[in-house]
Scaffold this motif. Structure first.
Motif, PDB file in Angstrom:
ATOM      1  N   ILE A   3     -22.814  -8.330 -62.347  1.00 29.82           N
ATOM      2  CA  ILE A   3     -23.751  -9.142 -63.142  1.00 29.82           C
ATOM      3  C   ILE A   3     -23.565 -10.623 -62.779  1.00 29.82           C
ATOM      4  N   LEU A   4     -22.295 -11.031 -62.595  1.00 32.81           N
ATOM      5  CA  LEU A   4     -22.040 -12.411 -62.168  1.00 32.81           C
ATOM      6  C   LEU A   4     -22.659 -12.662 -60.792  1.00 32.81           C
ATOM      7  N   LEU A   5     -22.457 -11.692 -59.900  1.00 36.13           N
ATOM      8  CA  LEU A   5     -22.976 -11.830 -58.543  1.00 36.13           C
ATOM      9  C   LEU A   5     -24.506 -11.894 -58.561  1.00 36.13           C
ATOM     10  N   LEU A   6     -25.107 -11.083 -59.430  1.00 38.21           N
ATOM     11  CA  LEU A   6     -26.562 -11.080 -59.548  1.00 38.21           C
ATOM     12  C   LEU A   6     -27.065 -12.462 -59.928  1.00 38.21           C
ATOM     13  N   LEU A   7     -26.373 -13.081 -60.868  1.00 40.49           N
ATOM     14  CA  LEU A   7     -26.791 -14.416 -61.288  1.00 40.49           C
ATOM     15  C   LEU A   7     -26.699 -15.389 -60.124  1.00 40.49           C
ATOM     16  N   VAL A   8     -25.642 -15.245 -59.311  1.00 42.78           N
ATOM     17  CA  VAL A   8     -25.507 -16.118 -58.146  1.00 42.78           C
ATOM     18  C   VAL A   8     -26.698 -15.904 -57.199  1.00 42.78           C
ATOM     19  N   ALA A  47     -43.929 -16.163 -49.983  1.00 43.23           N
ATOM     20  CA  ALA A  47     -42.737 -16.314 -50.796  1.00 43.23           C
ATOM     21  C   ALA A  47     -41.503 -16.240 -49.914  1.00 43.23           C
ATOM     22  N   TYR A  48     -40.562 -17.098 -50.197  1.00 42.98           N
ATOM     23  CA  TYR A  48     -39.302 -17.103 -49.467  1.00 42.98           C
ATOM     24  C   TYR A  48     -38.193 -17.139 -50.492  1.00 42.98           C
ATOM     25  N   ASP A  49     -37.363 -16.122 -50.509  1.00 44.09           N
ATOM     26  CA  ASP A  49     -36.290 -16.037 -51.491  1.00 44.09           C
ATOM     27  C   ASP A  49     -35.005 -15.603 -50.794  1.00 44.09           C
ATOM     28  N   PRO A  50     -34.200 -16.582 -50.356  1.00 48.96           N
ATOM     29  CA  PRO A  50     -33.014 -16.221 -49.579  1.00 48.96           C
ATOM     30  C   PRO A  50     -31.961 -15.482 -50.405  1.00 48.96           C
ATOM     31  N   GLY A  51     -32.097 -15.475 -51.748  1.00 43.63           N
ATOM     32  CA  GLY A  51     -31.067 -14.828 -52.561  1.00 43.63           C
ATOM     33  C   GLY A  51     -31.382 -13.386 -52.881  1.00 43.63           C
ATOM     34  N   ARG A  52     -32.532 -12.876 -52.394  1.00 38.56           N
ATOM     35  CA  ARG A  52     -32.929 -11.572 -52.908  1.00 38.56           C
ATOM     36  C   ARG A  52     -32.059 -10.442 -52.390  1.00 38.56           C
ATOM     37  N   TRP A  53     -31.463 -10.605 -51.205  1.00 34.40           N
ATOM     38  CA  TRP A  53     -30.573  -9.540 -50.724  1.00 34.40           C
ATOM     39  C   TRP A  53     -29.312  -9.479 -51.555  1.00 34.40           C
ATOM     40  N   LEU A  54     -28.805 -10.678 -51.868  1.00 37.93           N
ATOM     41  CA  LEU A  54     -27.613 -10.726 -52.713  1.00 37.93           C
ATOM     42  C   LEU A  54     -27.920 -10.094 -54.070  1.00 37.93           C
ATOM     43  N   ALA A  55     -29.089 -10.417 -54.612  1.00 39.72           N
ATOM     44  CA  ALA A  55     -29.475  -9.859 -55.908  1.00 39.72           C
ATOM     45  C   ALA A  55     -29.588  -8.340 -55.825  1.00 39.72           C
ATOM     46  N   LEU A  99     -23.220 -19.612 -71.076  1.00 42.10           N
ATOM     47  CA  LEU A  99     -22.143 -19.232 -72.000  1.00 42.10           C
ATOM     48  C   LEU A  99     -21.785 -17.766 -71.825  1.00 42.10           C
ATOM     49  N   LEU A 100     -22.823 -16.941 -71.703  1.00 45.11           N
ATOM     50  CA  LEU A 100     -22.578 -15.506 -71.551  1.00 45.11           C
ATOM     51  C   LEU A 100     -21.780 -15.245 -70.275  1.00 45.11           C
ATOM     52  N   MET A 101     -22.140 -15.961 -69.215  1.00 48.19           N
ATOM     53  CA  MET A 101     -21.453 -15.742 -67.946  1.00 48.19           C
ATOM     54  C   MET A 101     -20.017 -16.252 -68.002  1.00 48.19           C
ATOM     55  N   VAL A 102     -19.814 -17.402 -68.654  1.00 49.34           N
ATOM     56  CA  VAL A 102     -18.445 -17.908 -68.801  1.00 49.34           C
ATOM     57  C   VAL A 102     -17.620 -16.917 -69.615  1.00 49.34           C
ATOM     58  N   SER A 103     -18.223 -16.447 -70.692  1.00 50.20           N
ATOM     59  CA  SER A 103     -17.547 -15.471 -71.537  1.00 50.20           C
ATOM     60  C   SER A 103     -17.225 -14.217 -70.734  1.00 50.20           C
ATOM     61  N   LEU A 104     -18.189 -13.803 -69.932  1.00 47.78           N
ATOM     62  CA  LEU A 104     -18.002 -12.598 -69.127  1.00 47.78           C
ATOM     63  C   LEU A 104     -16.856 -12.785 -68.133  1.00 47.78           C
ATOM     64  N   SER A 137     -33.311 -25.812 -70.968  1.00 46.54           N
ATOM     65  CA  SER A 137     -31.867 -26.031 -71.028  1.00 46.54           C
ATOM     66  C   SER A 137     -31.235 -25.109 -72.059  1.00 46.54           C
ATOM     67  N   TRP A 138     -31.942 -24.799 -73.144  1.00 42.21           N
ATOM     68  CA  TRP A 138     -31.301 -23.943 -74.149  1.00 42.21           C
ATOM     69  C   TRP A 138     -31.154 -22.523 -73.652  1.00 42.21           C
ATOM     70  N   PHE A 139     -32.116 -22.060 -72.844  1.00 41.65           N
ATOM     71  CA  PHE A 139     -31.968 -20.715 -72.291  1.00 41.65           C
ATOM     72  C   PHE A 139     -30.810 -20.693 -71.291  1.00 41.65           C
ATOM     73  N   ALA A 140     -30.745 -21.763 -70.489  1.00 45.93           N
ATOM     74  CA  ALA A 140     -29.637 -21.863 -69.541  1.00 45.93           C
ATOM     75  C   ALA A 140     -28.306 -21.882 -70.281  1.00 45.93           C
ATOM     76  N   ALA A 141     -28.282 -22.577 -71.420  1.00 43.36           N
ATOM     77  CA  ALA A 141     -27.031 -22.643 -72.196  1.00 43.36           C
ATOM     78  C   ALA A 141     -26.600 -21.244 -72.611  1.00 43.36           C
ATOM     79  N   ILE A 142     -27.564 -20.428 -73.053  1.00 42.32           N
ATOM     80  CA  ILE A 142     -27.202 -19.073 -73.492  1.00 42.32           C
ATOM     81  C   ILE A 142     -26.625 -18.277 -72.333  1.00 42.32           C
TER      82      ILE A 142
END
Ligand code: HEM
Lengths: 538, 332
Positions: free
Chosen positions: A205-210, A459-467, A104-109, A96-101
């Motif tokens: 960078i925001l899109l990458l996180l998504v 492995a199945y990663d439906p987000g990898r194209w977006l990334a 926060l960075l993404m909100v700030s961004l 959770s603390w890593f997620a918090a960082i």
């Protein structure tokens, strides 16, 4: 350097506003916090926290990657281990603390970049500001005298700047404001792509996180050991190990299946690195879904099989000795290949064979398999393979009889024999096709041959194209942003008393930029009466 | 020639590079010792316009301070040692490139498949970049001493610690993404290193300027600082190199991720090597942010650049030595 001018160029950088603080109550406090959060300084600090926060994940073993090493670590460090565990040091990137960082960075961004986007869109058609009175204060400044008249100089400047694709301030705009009251001048601006690239980069960078979040939420990954000749169907029960995302449901398992018809591992036969792996290949036939047409494919390291949205990878391999066991009554009670765990680079491998159905009592075998048997077994180390390829396979067996302990309800390690309730019958080594008849009429075991198994990962990663799309966009954005600088150029011509014309050319870039001087010089070079060299003042 | 002979030639070229670089280091040290603040005096003079060096009378200026002047001053002779250093480093760069090529012929693949090869290639890249920049960026010459010293250390580590016999690759490394990924990483890290070394010099130069202004300059660090170019020059070199290397490093990391996707079934797995590549990226992003933020330019930004270099060196040497991971080219 003229600070006001520079600020005009770099403006809308939401610095934490200097304390303008008549107490505004809760709303004011919230606004103040928001401004703090979206300031560049906060972004800097959050970036540092992000870097710092990633480090422990490389220092301590991580559950996601190597749960066994985490267990080992906790066993070895009984005092500090549990504390580290409480701080999520073994699950850093899911903590959770890593997620918090990063949140926060993404909100700030977002808070920093979205207003900049609006600002950018609004100013897409903006007009470069008028020529300032004192051009000599600009970081790049040239001046010379010419006999050409004012309007010729300015016309040449306009033509030159147009050619260089600058955006020009229309003459009408200048006369409106009356700022440019001496001589005639032209104001130009270029490099809006810098800001565009910067915005694209941060939005990406925001899109990458998504994309990453999407993939880890709805994706899954599982590993399975497949022996040569055997098959796999993509259902939960077939996996040895399965890690679903939080949003996983069995409906996401694409219904494909495959059979591994052959596996081949090649090793270097000579040279200084003799025995080093050279290439692994697995030949498979697969169906996209039940009833679909059968297709053949070769999977190699770095060359996965893509099927129905999922990917099948070759992670590793090992040997699987095949045996036939008959019991005391001559009935075949076991037949097949058992995967064996490699113990060294030459693939000395160990496993066990458990035969619960044998009569009169259950049978168990410790197996050491050597793909290329040594000439002589060193009693201190036991049998050790001398080459990783199956040139001269041999198995070294220890036979046990008694109770395998399978009914005790305690889960057992498939690679270990619990011999506490068993009695040893003897030891023997066998070549391919050889049979060992056990003493006391307990039956026999035949070594049928050394097959191979492959360690496969699905492995199945439906987000990898977006990334991927997001990272490509980010790369384009950052390159544009760093290659292009927003800059302003001005040319002013002022008639002198004795009939000459004073020409001034000046430039200002948003951030220091080596090419600005060349650009200014290029404009100078195209003006009438320009000397070969002019004074430069910075 | 046989592959053994080529490998032997490559090793001999690496040793020659070390010897020549040692002499270059001596030359640059001599330059530092005899140069008595001359460079600062040069820097204080008006810069020349790139329009040309020849003196012109133009139309003869008199009004409003708008004059037409400037001729190229003759290069001061105190830079003789620096010129020797540059010549020797150019030779060393050629030898290092030769070492890379012969190694490549010996192993019949691009020669950056293990730490030793990667290091030698990075040294060759760094030296070539440095030499190639000199004609257009004369201020780079003053980085010479650090660039040479650093590369000498790298080669020493390569030869003594990382040396690996010429050989084939393990299957995990047989992918063209490897070459894309590693090539980008070598270039980016070489340029990052040059930029961060400029930031090291910046700290000396800036400290000297601050203390000289206060009249308190006088210790060894000031002695060095006084012989370096003005701090804003060094700052510019650092910024330009790092902003060039940043997108390239980003690309190297992404290419690594694409490769990992094919090799291990996930594009990002927080493997120690990945963690430290990420940390390096984030620190240099912080550097670029710092440059855009009032109050963080200059000294603080330089320190961030140096932290970035430390993180990079750790991701390169530290990770392979201290951590267990999937990146299997640890050498032995
Ligand atoms: C994942 C986090 C981030 C990364 C990797 C990142 C990276 C970068 C990089 C590499 C640049 C340099 C581009 C250039 O100089 O043109 C930059 C510029 C910038 N960043 Fe970020 N950034 C991040 C988060 C943020 C946040 C949270 C903010 C706002 C609070 C922000 C605001 C800006 C601004 C305003 C600039 C432009 C500076 C200028 O005008 O030169 N960034 N960023």
């Amino acid at each position: 350097m003229p600070a006001d001018q520079l600020n005009a160029l770099t403006k809308s950088e939401p610095e934490a506003a200097p304390a303008r603080q008549p107490a505004l109550g809760i709303l004011g406090g919230l606004r103040w916090m928001w401004r703090q959060l979206t300031s560049m300084r906060t972004a800097l600090i959050l970036l540092f926290l992000m870097a710092l926060g990633s480090v422990p994940g490389s220092v301590f073993p991580q559950r996601g990657a190597s749960p066994l090493r985490v267990g080992q670590y906790l066993q070895d460090h009984t005092t500090i281990g549990p504390w580290l565990d409480r701080l999520s040091m073994f699950d850093v990137y899911a903590s959770s603390w890593f997620a918090a960082i990063y949140l926060l960075l993404m909100v700030s961004l977002a808070g920093c970049i979205l207003p900049r986007c609006l600002h950018y869109a609004r100013n897409l058609r903006s007009v470069p500001p008028a020529t300032p009175r004192n051009l000599a204060r600009m970081p790049e400044h040239r001046s010379f005298y010419t006999t050409a008249i004012e309007s010729d100089v300015v016309d040449a400047a306009i033509a030159s700047l147009r050619r260089a694709r600058f955006r020009l301030r229309p003459a009408a705009a200048s006369s409106d404001t009356g700022v440019s009251d001496v001589g005639s001048s032209v104001a130009a601006e270029k490099g809006y792509v810098h800001e565009f690239g910067n915005l694209v980069f941060h939005l990406s960078i925001l899109l990458l996180l998504v994309g990453v979040a999407w993939g880890s939420w709805f994706g899954y990954r599982g590993t399975v050991i497949i022996v040569e000749g055997e098959g796999f169907a993509n259902t939960l029960t077939q996996y040895d190990d399965f890690v679903p995302g939080r949003g996983f449901s069995t409906g996401l398992l694409a219904p494909f299946s495959f059979t591994m018809d052959a596996f081949d591992a090649k090793f270097l036969e000579d040279g200084p690195n003799r025995g080093q792996p050279d290439q692994y290949t697995a030949d498979v036939t697969y169906r996209e879904r039940p009833g679909a047409e059968l297709q053949a494919e070769r999977i190699e390291v770095n060359k996965p099989l893509g099927v129905n949205g999922a990917k099948v990878f070759l992670l590793g391999h090992g040997y699987a000795p095949a045996f036939t066991v008959r019991d005391g009554e001559g009935i075949v009670v076991f037949s097949g290949a058992v995967p064996a765990l490699p113990q060294d680079p030459a693939f000395t491998s160990e496993t066990v064979v458990k035969v619960p159905d044998a009569q009169p009592e259950q049978l168990g075998f410790n197996v050491t398999a050597t793909p290329t048997a040594p000439d002589k077994v060193d009693p201190a180390t036991g049998p050790k393979s001398i080459f990783p390829e199956a040139n001269d396979p041999r198995v070294y067996l220890g036979a046990w009889t008694g109770d395998l302990g399978l009914d005790s309800g305690v889960p057992q390690n498939v690679y270990q024999l619990d011999s506490s309730d068993m009695e040893q019958l003897g030891r023997k080594d066998l070549g391919v096709g050889e049979t060992w008849t056990l003493p006391d009429g307990r039956g026999s075991i035949t070594f049928d041959g050394l097959g191979e198994f492959a360690n496969m990962q699905v492995a199945y990663d439906p987000g990898r194209w977006l990334a991927l799309i997001a990272t490509v966009a980010a790369m384009v954005g950052i390159s544009l942003s760093l290659l292009v600088r927003r800059r302003r150029l001005w040319v002013r011509a002022t008639a002198d008393v004795d009939g000459r014309t004073l020409v001034e050319v000046a430039g200002l870039a948003q951030t220091e930029w080596a090419a600005l001087a060349q650009e200014v010089d290029a404009v100078v070079g195209e003006l009438p009466g320009a000397p070969a060299a002019v004074e430069v003042r910075g | 020639m046989s592959s053994e002979t080529w490998a032997y030639t490559s090793n001999a070229l690496v040793y020659s590079t070390i010897i020549v670089l040692s002499f270059a280091l001596l030359a640059f040290a001599a330059d530092l010792a005899v140069g008595t603040g001359q460079k600062r005096a040069d820097a204080a003079k008006p810069r020349r316009s790139s329009l040309g060096r020849q003196a012109t009378s133009g139309s003869g200026g008199n009004a409003g301070g708008a004059t037409v002047t400037v001729a190229a001053p003759p290069l001061p002779d105190v830079q003789r040692w620096a010129r020797v250093g540059v010549s020797l480093t150019t030779l060393a760069a050629a030898l290092a490139v030769g070492a890379v090529i012969t190694r490549g012929i010996s192993v019949e693949r691009p020669p950056w498949g293990n730490m030793y090869e990667f290091t030698v290639t990075a040294v060759a890249t760094m030296l070539v970049i440095w030499v190639a920049m000199l004609p257009t960026r004369p201020e780079w010459r003053d980085l010479g001493i650090l660039v040479v010293l650093f590369n000498l250390l790298l080669l020493g580590v390569a030869v003594l610690v990382l040396y690996t016999e010429a050989a084939q690759l393990v299957p995990a490394l047989k992918s063209y993404w490897l070459w894309i990924h590693v090539t980008a990483a070598i270039i980016a890290s070489s340029v990052f290193t040059v930029g961060s070394l400029a930031s090291v010099l910046y700290l000396f130069s800036e400290r000297y300027e601050r203390r000289a202004a206060a009249g308190s300059a006088g210790d060894v660090r000031d002695w060095i600082g006084a012989r370096l170019p003005a701090s804003d020059q060094l700052d510019k070199v650092a910024y330009q190199t790092i902003s060039f290397a940043f997108p390239l490093w980003f690309f190297a990391v992404v290419a690594g991720a694409v490769w990992a996707e094919d090799a291990w079934g996930r594009y990002w797995g927080w493997d120690p090597k990945e963690v430290w590549a990420f940390v390096t990226l984030v620190i240099y992003a912080a550097y670029l942010h710092a440059r855009a933020t009032a109050g963080w330019r200059g000294r603080r930004a330089a320190i961030i650049a140096i932290v970035g270099l430390t993180a990079f060196l750790f991701s390169y040497f530290g990770v392979n030595i201290f951590f267990v991971g999937l990146h299997s080219y640890g050498g032995t």
